[in-house]
Write an enzyme that holds these catalytic residues in place. Structure first.
Site, PDB file in Angstrom:
ATOM      1  N   LYS A  55       3.772 -25.783  38.095  1.00  0.00           N
ATOM      2  CA  LYS A  55       3.976 -24.841  39.204  1.00  0.00           C
ATOM      3  C   LYS A  55       2.859 -23.807  39.202  1.00  0.00           C
ATOM      4  O   LYS A  55       2.331 -23.443  40.252  1.00  0.00           O
ATOM      5  CB  LYS A  55       5.348 -24.163  39.078  1.00  0.00           C
ATOM      6  CG  LYS A  55       6.516 -25.113  39.381  1.00  0.00           C
ATOM      7  CD  LYS A  55       7.882 -24.539  39.021  1.00  0.00           C
ATOM      8  CE  LYS A  55       8.977 -25.579  39.248  1.00  0.00           C
ATOM      9  NZ  LYS A  55      10.330 -25.086  38.900  1.00  0.00           N
ATOM     10  N   GLN A  99      13.368 -20.627  35.866  1.00  0.00           N
ATOM     11  CA  GLN A  99      13.389 -22.063  35.568  1.00  0.00           C
ATOM     12  C   GLN A  99      14.718 -22.437  34.908  1.00  0.00           C
ATOM     13  O   GLN A  99      15.160 -21.791  33.960  1.00  0.00           O
ATOM     14  CB  GLN A  99      12.204 -22.421  34.653  1.00  0.00           C
ATOM     15  CG  GLN A  99      12.055 -23.906  34.370  1.00  0.00           C
ATOM     16  CD  GLN A  99      11.744 -24.738  35.616  1.00  0.00           C
ATOM     17  OE1 GLN A  99      11.073 -24.280  36.530  1.00  0.00           O
ATOM     18  NE2 GLN A  99      12.260 -25.956  35.659  1.00  0.00           N
ATOM     19  N   ASP A 122      13.442 -20.526  45.233  1.00  0.00           N
ATOM     20  CA  ASP A 122      14.216 -21.759  45.030  1.00  0.00           C
ATOM     21  C   ASP A 122      15.333 -21.922  46.059  1.00  0.00           C
ATOM     22  O   ASP A 122      15.934 -22.987  46.141  1.00  0.00           O
ATOM     23  CB  ASP A 122      14.863 -21.743  43.639  1.00  0.00           C
ATOM     24  CG  ASP A 122      14.040 -22.492  42.603  1.00  0.00           C
ATOM     25  OD1 ASP A 122      13.349 -23.457  42.982  1.00  0.00           O
ATOM     26  OD2 ASP A 122      14.100 -22.113  41.421  1.00  0.00           O
TER      27      ASP A 122
HETATM   28  N1  GUN Z   1      15.087 -27.246  37.068  1.00  0.00           N
HETATM   29  C1  GUN Z   1      15.144 -28.455  37.644  1.00  0.00           C
HETATM   30  N2  GUN Z   1      14.868 -28.366  38.958  1.00  0.00           N
HETATM   31  C2  GUN Z   1      14.637 -27.075  39.217  1.00  0.00           C
HETATM   32  C3  GUN Z   1      14.295 -26.348  40.395  1.00  0.00           C
HETATM   33  O1  GUN Z   1      14.162 -26.883  41.495  1.00  0.00           O
HETATM   34  N3  GUN Z   1      14.140 -25.010  40.228  1.00  0.00           N
HETATM   35  C4  GUN Z   1      14.282 -24.388  39.047  1.00  0.00           C
HETATM   36  N4  GUN Z   1      14.119 -23.079  38.995  1.00  0.00           N
HETATM   37  N5  GUN Z   1      14.594 -25.021  37.936  1.00  0.00           N
HETATM   38  C5  GUN Z   1      14.772 -26.361  38.029  1.00  0.00           C
END
Ligand code: GUN
Length: 292
Positions: A55, A99, A122
Site C-alpha cells: 500500500k 490494517q 477502507d
Molecule cells: N485486511 C484484509 N483486508 C483488508 C482491508 O481491505 N483493509 C484493511 N485495513 N485490512 C485488511
C-alpha cells in the site's frame, strides 16, 4: 487447457493507478496539496506487513504522501485510539486505515468507529456502511469496489443476472452484495449471500451467473459448483504448504467450466490497493475543496 477468459486484475489495477497518478499531478498543481494516506499497523504478522508495504509503495508511486504508524503487538486499545486521533487531526492526511486483523486483545470495532468517516479510506465505519446500505454511498470498502470496477471495465453484464456472494464478512461479502444489488453499472443483480451456515453451498453456487467467492477457505469451490459459462471472481488468497499461492476457488477445475475467472495472484488483490488510493484521493478532494 483453460477455457475461461482470464480477468487480468493486475493489468487493470496498473491502468487505474496510472490514470489516478495523472489526475493527482493535475490536482497537486491546482491545489498545492499532496493526498496523504495514514496506515496503522499493529504487530508484525508477516502477511499484514507485506500488505502495508504494498500500500505504501502504491501510494508513493501515485504521488501521495504517507505515514505508517507501526505499533507493537502488545499496544493497548488506548494507545491505538490515540494514534487514530492523531491521524484524524493531521491536516496532511486524508485517508486512514487500520490494517486488519488486529491482535485478539483489541476491540477492532470500536477502533474502526474512531476513524473520522470522511477519512475512512477502507469504508468500514458504520456511517459509510450505512450510506452504502441506503444506496447513497460515500467511501466504499476497497475490495468490493475493485470487483465492481473489474466487472464494469470487462463489460460483464450484471443487470438482471443471478449473483451469488459466498461469504458474509463486513470487509467483502456484505458490501459486495450491497454493490451488486445497487442501482446502476455493475449492479442491478439478483443477489444471494451464501455462508458457512447455508445448506447446499454447491447448489447455491451453481445458480450463479456471477459468483464472487470470499469464503476464506483454500480451493473450496470446485468445478462442479459452477454453472457452465458463469463469471467467477475469487477474492481469497492463501499460501499452500509448497509455498505457492491459491484462492478460494479451485482454479484448474473452475477455469474449465467458467466463461471468465480471476487468477490468484494477479486478480482481485491488486485492485483492492488501487481502490484504496482512489478512496483516499476522493476523500482528499472533499476535505480540501468541500464546495466543489
Ligand atoms: N485486511 C484484509 N483486508 C483488508 C482491508 O481491505 N483493509 C484493511 N485495513 N485490512 C485488511
Amino acid at each position: 487447457m483453460s477455457a475461461a477468459r482470464i480477468l487480468d486484475g493486475k493489468g487493470l489495477a496498473d491502468r487505474l493507478r496510472a490514470e489516478l497518478a495523472d489526475e493527482v499531478v493535475r490536482w497537486r498543481s491546482a491545489t498545492g496539496v499532496m493526498p496523504g494516506l495514514g496506515v496503522i499497523l499493529v504487530g508484525s504478522e508477516p502477511a499484514s506487513a507485506v500488505y502495508v508495504r504494498n500500500k505504501r509503495k502504491a501510494a508513493q508511486a501515485a504521488g501521495f504522501s504517507d505515514i505508517i504508524v507501526e505499533m507493537k503487538a502488545t499496544a493497548t486499545q488506548d494507545e491505538i485510539a490515540e494514534a487514530i486521533d492523531q491521524l484524524n487531526d493531521d491536516h496532511t492526511i486524508h485517508g486512514i486505515l487500520v490494517q486488519l486483523p488486529l491482535p485478539r486483545h483489541l476491540d477492532s470495532e470500536s477502533l474502526l468507529r474512531r476513524i473520522r468517516p470522511d477519512k475512512d479510506a477502507d469504508g468500514f465505519h458504520p456511517v459509510n456502511m450505512g450510506l452504502l446500505a441506503l444506496g447513497t454511498p460515500s467511501l466504499v470498502p476497497c475490495t468490493p469496489l475493485g470487483v465492481r470496477e473489474l466487472l464494469i471495465r470487462e463489460k460483464i453484464e450484471t443487470k438482471g443476472k443471478r449473483a451469488v456472494v459466498l461469504g458474509r464478512s463486513n470487509i467483502v461479502g456484505k458490501p459486495m452484495a450491497l454493490l451488486l444489488m445497487a442501482k446502476g453499472p455493475g449492479g442491478d443483480a439478483t443477489v444471494t449471500v451464501a455462508h458457512t451456515a447455508s445448506q447446499d453451498l454447491p447448489g447455491l453456487c451453481r445458480e450463479a451467473d456471477i459468483l464472487v467467492v470470499a469464503a476464506g477457505q483454500p480451493e473450496l469451490v470446485k468445478g462442479s459448483w459452477i454453472k457452465p459459462g458463469a463469471v467467477v471472481i475469487d477474492v481469497g488468497i492463501h499460501r499452500r504448504a509448497d509455498g505457492t499461492l491459491c484462492g478460494d476457488v479451485d482454479f484448474v477445475e473452475a477455469s474449465q467450466v467458467a466463461s471468465a475467472i480471476t487468477p490468484v495472484p494477479g486478480g482481485v488483490g491488486p485492485l483492492t490497493v488501487a481502490m484504496l488510493l482512489r478512496n483516499t484521493f476522493e476523500a482528499a478532494k472533499k476535505l480540501v475543496e468541500p464546495n466543489r
